[in-house]
Enzyme design. Structure first.
Site, PDB file in Angstrom:
ATOM      1  N   LYS A 123      57.688  -6.939 -16.240  1.00  0.00           N
ATOM      2  CA  LYS A 123      56.336  -7.331 -15.829  1.00  0.00           C
ATOM      3  C   LYS A 123      55.481  -7.814 -16.992  1.00  0.00           C
ATOM      4  O   LYS A 123      54.661  -8.718 -16.839  1.00  0.00           O
ATOM      5  CB  LYS A 123      55.659  -6.180 -15.094  1.00  0.00           C
ATOM      6  CG  LYS A 123      56.207  -5.942 -13.687  1.00  0.00           C
ATOM      7  CD  LYS A 123      55.449  -4.837 -12.978  1.00  0.00           C
ATOM      8  CE  LYS A 123      55.860  -4.740 -11.514  1.00  0.00           C
ATOM      9  NZ  LYS A 123      57.284  -4.473 -11.335  1.00  0.00           N
ATOM     10  N   GLU A 207      45.875  -2.796 -15.691  1.00  0.00           N
ATOM     11  CA  GLU A 207      45.355  -3.976 -15.018  1.00  0.00           C
ATOM     12  C   GLU A 207      44.126  -3.638 -14.192  1.00  0.00           C
ATOM     13  O   GLU A 207      43.973  -2.507 -13.715  1.00  0.00           O
ATOM     14  CB  GLU A 207      46.411  -4.584 -14.086  1.00  0.00           C
ATOM     15  CG  GLU A 207      47.578  -5.218 -14.799  1.00  0.00           C
ATOM     16  CD  GLU A 207      48.543  -5.907 -13.850  1.00  0.00           C
ATOM     17  OE1 GLU A 207      49.357  -6.700 -14.337  1.00  0.00           O
ATOM     18  OE2 GLU A 207      48.461  -5.658 -12.627  1.00  0.00           O
ATOM     19  N   HIS A 242      52.835   1.215  -0.847  1.00  0.00           N
ATOM     20  CA  HIS A 242      53.076  -0.065  -1.522  1.00  0.00           C
ATOM     21  C   HIS A 242      54.379  -0.724  -1.073  1.00  0.00           C
ATOM     22  O   HIS A 242      54.879  -1.632  -1.744  1.00  0.00           O
ATOM     23  CB  HIS A 242      53.094   0.119  -3.049  1.00  0.00           C
ATOM     24  CG  HIS A 242      51.816   0.652  -3.608  1.00  0.00           C
ATOM     25  ND1 HIS A 242      50.669  -0.097  -3.715  1.00  0.00           N
ATOM     26  CD2 HIS A 242      51.502   1.896  -4.087  1.00  0.00           C
ATOM     27  CE1 HIS A 242      49.701   0.635  -4.240  1.00  0.00           C
ATOM     28  NE2 HIS A 242      50.184   1.842  -4.472  1.00  0.00           N
ATOM     29  N   ARG A 301      65.612 -12.708  -6.438  1.00  0.00           N
ATOM     30  CA  ARG A 301      66.637 -12.426  -5.424  1.00  0.00           C
ATOM     31  C   ARG A 301      66.116 -12.911  -4.077  1.00  0.00           C
ATOM     32  O   ARG A 301      64.971 -13.367  -3.974  1.00  0.00           O
ATOM     33  CB  ARG A 301      66.904 -10.922  -5.350  1.00  0.00           C
ATOM     34  CG  ARG A 301      65.623 -10.110  -5.115  1.00  0.00           C
ATOM     35  CD  ARG A 301      65.880  -8.653  -4.862  1.00  0.00           C
ATOM     36  NE  ARG A 301      64.681  -7.844  -4.925  1.00  0.00           N
ATOM     37  CZ  ARG A 301      63.780  -7.718  -3.968  1.00  0.00           C
ATOM     38  NH1 ARG A 301      63.936  -8.397  -2.843  1.00  0.00           N
ATOM     39  NH2 ARG A 301      62.721  -6.961  -4.119  1.00  0.00           N
TER      40      ARG A 301
END
Length: 482
Positions: A123, A207, A242, A301
């Site tokens: 990330k 973040e 999530h 993917r």
């Protein structure tokens, strides 16, 4: 028109199970390739094997011994003279080490090149790349933050609430919202430990938390000749922990805003080109209330929810993915060739409690379907199937398409009412509530939907056995011509 071509037949091993293994096997056979399926000690009657040309025993009962064992999978592929391996999703589908090991053995990995997997699988690295090429990212760090004091300093700069987020995370794990300095101090080490345990990497990003966000993702496809195409967007904002449970395409939030649609789709293509991407993949964004969007991550993917994109574009993404990996032409002359029509919705059918939304393993004692026109059901169900804790609880994906969203919603309600799974506790009662809830029906929802609307509180879990047997009797009567 897509050009038809006669490709050399290849031996393709499917390093996966369940409905995605069946899906890949069908695509292999359509292209004239030999589909090689795997079965393990704890799944001897795997449903995907019926669609494969050859069956191979992958010794072992745990995932670590089988689908996550790089050395064993490469050894089996070599033993059975495999030309290529399709990893499906999950397991080793985004594992650069697996792709590299296959490459060293002279076997094609049906997925992107190793460099793309490595860059986009981290990330921090992928966020840094996005910043370099001008793709908007969520305010915060693009490098791991090593200390809690460093996290507090950054949080003060970007403002609360913030998100502590695992560098190597996924599936909703390794993430924690913090509303103030005290919560950062309380959660920093805990999230790091969780990330280390889940991904063998405890590094964290900090973040800005986007309030009332939408989860929008763009399907892309690229070949070995440098062509990169998008297949429009999907909305995946209905989530628990999530993790997605309902997806739809196109996004009801973007709606008729074609300028925004083109902007986010072209941004996804831009990022894919920057990393020399050469397979199917998904670029995920988070979109604020003002419709500003920010890059989250790229899944290197095929996605669980790829069927809804196939339904609105008429393209077979698995077939295209195989063609790309083998160096064959996709037969797509330009981006303008790819059109979208109608609206598609996918519901993930999971063996889980519809109220707590926790996995609920069990035995399928009855299974029947009575679907409306425009329904697709990708699944691994059969009477006698034992759903164990060994694998993901998803047992099927119910997909409905309509000319407009209201029609797709209506068809999905009927399809859910026509799907009967006896003996297994599933999330279908929850899905039925959501498909009739006002905010969802209006397309007005965010990733906070489950928490804010709490549809699980309206779930009725009593199974109507009489209704099940009425449907079963009707199906049998039709088969007998009565």
């Amino acid at each position: 028109m897509i050009r038809q071509q006669k490709n050399e037949s290849r031996r393709i091993m499917i390093a996966n199970r369940g409905e995605i293994a069946s899906r890949v096997a069908k695509a292999c056979r359509e292209l004239g390739h030999t589909a090689i399926g795997l079965w393990t000690d704890n799944e001897r009657n795997a449903t995907h094997l019926q669609f494969c040309d050859e069956w191979v025993h992958l010794e072992g009962s745990s995932n670590a011994e089988t689908y996550l064992n790089v050395d064993k999978l490469v050894e089996v592929a070599k033993k059975y003279n495999v030309d290529a391996v399709h990893p499906g999703y999950g397991f080793l589908s985004e594992n650069a080490g697996f792709a590299r090991a296959l490459q060293a053995a002279g076997i094609t990995f049906i997925g992107p090149n190793v460099d793309a997997i490595q860059v986009m699988g981290d990330k921090a690295t992928s966020k840094k790349l996005a910043n370099e090429v001008g793709v908007p990212t969520v305010p915060g760090t693009d490098e791991a933050v090593p200390t809690v004091e460093g996290a507090i300093k950054i949080a003060a700069q970007i403002g609360y609430p913030i998100l502590l987020k695992a560098v190597a995370g996924g599936g909703g794990r390794g993430m924690r919202v913090c509303n103030n300095e005290e919560e950062v101090r309380a959660n920093f080490d805990a999230v790091g430990r969780e990330s280390k345990a889940a991904f063998n990497n405890g590094d964290l990003l900090v973040e800005k938390l986007i309030v009332n966000p939408r989860h929008i993702e763009v399907q892309i496809l690229a070949d070995k000749q440098g062509n990169v195409f998008h297949f429009f967007e999907r909305e995946c904002s209905v989530q628990r922990r999530h993790q997605k449970i309902i997806e739809e395409a196109p996004s009801p939030f973007i709606g008729e805003d074609e300028e925004l649609r083109q902007n986010i789709c072209n941004t996804a293509v831009k990022l894919a080109k920057a990393v020399n991407y050469d397979s199917a993949g998904t670029v995920e964004f988070i979109m604020g209330e003002d419709k500003s969007f920010y890059f989250l991550e790229m899944n290197t993917r095929i996605q669980v929810e790829h069927p809804i994109t196939e339904e609105i574009t008429g393209m077979d993404l698995i077939v295209c993915m195989i063609q790309s990996a083998l160096g064959d032409s996709l037969g797509i002359p330009s981006q303008e060739f790819i059109k979208r029509t109608g609206h598609a919705i996918e519901c993930r059918i999971c063996a889980e409690d519809p109220i707590t939304m926790l996995p609920a393993p069990g035995l399928v004692t009855g299974f029947e379907t009575n679907f409306p026109q425009g329904t697709r059901f990708d699944h691994c169900l059969f009477k006698g199937l034992e759903v164990t804790p060994d694998f993901d609880p998803m047992v099927g994906k119910l997909v409905c398409k309509g000319i407009i969203r209201d029609v797709a919603v209506r068809k999905m309600r009927a399809a859910l009412d026509g799907l009967f799974i006896e003996g297994l506790k599933t999330n279908m009662p929850l899905l039925k509530v959501i498909l009739r809830e006002q905010k969802f029906c209006e397309g007005i929802y965010t990733t906070n939907y489950i928490k804010e609307i709490a549809p699980q509180e309206c779930v009725k879990t009593d199974f109507n056995h009489l209704r099940f047997y009425e449907v079963l009797a009707g199906v049998e009567a039709r088969r007998m011509g009565i």
